[in-house]
Write an enzyme that holds these catalytic residues in place. Structure first.
Site, mmCIF file in Angstrom:
data_model
loop_
_atom_site.group_PDB
_atom_site.id
_atom_site.type_symbol
_atom_site.label_atom_id
_atom_site.label_comp_id
_atom_site.label_asym_id
_atom_site.label_seq_id
_atom_site.Cartn_x
_atom_site.Cartn_y
_atom_site.Cartn_z
ATOM 1 C CG ASP A 44 -1.798 -1.075 1.012
ATOM 2 O OD1 ASP A 44 -1.894 -1.971 0.068
ATOM 3 O OD2 ASP A 44 -2.912 -0.965 1.957
ATOM 4 N NE ARG B 176 -1.685 4.013 13.502
ATOM 5 C CZ ARG B 176 -0.968 2.803 13.142
ATOM 6 N NH1 ARG B 176 0.339 2.796 13.577
ATOM 7 N NH2 ARG B 176 -1.684 1.867 12.347
ATOM 8 C CG ASP C 92 -4.464 3.736 12.419
ATOM 9 O OD1 ASP C 92 -4.850 4.169 13.668
ATOM 10 O OD2 ASP C 92 -4.170 3.053 12.128
ATOM 11 C CB SER D 194 -5.315 -5.535 7.807
ATOM 12 O OG SER D 194 -6.135 -5.249 8.521
#
Length: 409
Positions: free
Chosen positions: A18, A98, A127, A181
């Site tokens: 990605d 994050r 996110d 994922s």
């Protein structure tokens, strides 16, 4: 945002399919210089290939930073001082990573003179919110590029086609749909999507990466000791360790004893419910230990106040408000409470369970002289309890008498 407005962008880059597609897409769509940033947060992956891939794309400025100690010391430990869990169960392993990634991205952007940052979060998840709230809090005028909200690569097939057209290496297991994922760091691993989307179906054992099955854990318990100073763990079994090394050690112990598995349906900030399978072996042990040492070192009302504020604090982290003034205010209160949280906790680890079997502290508020069932030699006058009870019962008695006269509650 007009394409011509962006000259240089810092991309949060993992080296996977990605973000590799995103890197090339930024170069072709925005015709801008791309700087890559790859963070080592203890995800357990070799980061050398990410650098090589970035070089293959002609990237001149490549940052691969080991942030494990910073992650645990400045983000994980402050969060654990509050005994933080979201919706009663989730230890926030993804959420707490994050703001650190975003912080470092902004630092790099200022260092290299970039006018934009980019991330690979989708438009359905949390996110994107966490990254962008952090970007704006740290650099209000920064330009943000979120490819998943802009491009037309709306399916896995289109993504693979783009990769082939631009000669982006594709791992064989990326052909077709991935089974689920994964996001991982030193605190946890998180698995979502695909075969996990039906919350009625038990997760297959292949989903679990950080723990063995509790059924397969040793038949003999493992007993460990954790030392705390000012609310933070500093040693395991008497061996002083750095923050990252300590969490790594607890992860090893948790994995070997099948500790830290969680199958959860949570409420995302963007509005939908999501099913995730999480593994937080070391964090699960640490939470139990921290609550145990607080049980003898914190005043009752201080402890209850902390517990009442914790859900709000957890929600702020989950929703991406780490750099908000209200989170900083709560952190100051929490940190103040930890000055007396010193001592040692002994824990028994056994087949997925963590049990406290002992706690001691030079700051202990626990008095055997007061609580003993034997003669306390006048330390506590039991007669005093009568007045205490009658005073606390006064409103109840008045309410009951009013009720007998037909009064409303």
């Amino acid at each position: 945002m007009a394409v011509k407005d962006v000259k240089k962008v810092v991309l949060a880059y993992s080296g996977g399919l990605d973000t590799s597609v995103i890197l090339k897409w930024l170069q072709t769509t925005y015709n801008c210089e791309v700087v890559t940033f790859t963070a080592d947060l203890g995800q357990g992956e070799e980061l050398g290939p990410a650098r090589k891939k970035a070089e293959m794309f002609g990237v001149k400025e490549i940052f691969v930073d080991d942030l494990r100690e910073t992650f645990v010391r400045d983000f994980v430990f402050p969060m654990f001082r509050a005994n933080t869990v979201y919706e009663g169960q989730y230890l926030l392993g993804t959420s707490i990573a994050r703001p650190l990634i975003a912080q470092r991205q902004i630092e790099i952007a200022e260092q290299v003179g970039a006018d934009a940052v980019a991330h690979g979060a989708t438009g359905k998840g949390n996110d994107q919110v966490r990254f962008e709230l952090s970007y704006y809090a740290l650099k209000p005028d920064i330009k943000i590029i979120a490819p998943w909200r802009e491009w037309d690569l709306t399916s896995r097939t289109k993504l693979l086609d783009f990769a082939e057209q631009h000669q982006i290496p594709i791992a064989k297991d990326k052909r077709g749909e991935a089974p689920f994922s994964v996001d991982a760091n030193l605190l946890h691993s998180s698995s979502e999507g695909k075969i996990l989307e039906d919350p009625a179906q038990e997760a297959d054992e292949i989903v679990y990466q950080r723990t063995i099955r509790p059924e397969d854990a040793p038949d003999k318990a493992t007993v460990i000791a954790i030392d705390f100073e000012n609310g933070d763990p500093v040693a395991v079994d008497g061996v002083a360790l750095s923050p990252a090394a300590l969490l790594t050690r607890l992860n090893e112990l948790g994995k070997a004893n099948g500790i830290g598995r969680l199958d959860l349906v949570e409420n995302r900030f963007v509005g939908m419910k999501s099913r995730g399978v999480y593994e937080t072996p070391g964090g699960t042990i640490l939470l139990a230990a921290h609550r145990a040492i607080e049980s003898i070192t914190l005043d009752r009302e201080a402890a209850h106040l902390k517990d009442s504020l914790m859900p709000r604090y957890a929600e702020l982290i989950y929703n991406g408000f780490w750099f908000s003034p209200e989170r900083r205010m709560l952190q100051a209160l929490i940190d103040t409470s930890q000055h007396s949280v010193n001592g040692r906790v002994r824990l028994k680890l056994y087949k997925g369970n963590v049990t406290c079997v002992g706690r001691e502290s030079p700051n202990s508020l626990y008095s055997m002289k007061v609580v003993t069932f034997e003669d306390d030699q006048g330390a506590y006058d039991q007669v005093d309890a009568k007045g205490f009870i009658k005073l606390n019962a006064l409103r109840l008695r008045l309410g009951a008498m009013a009720g007998r006269r037909g009064g409303a509650l």
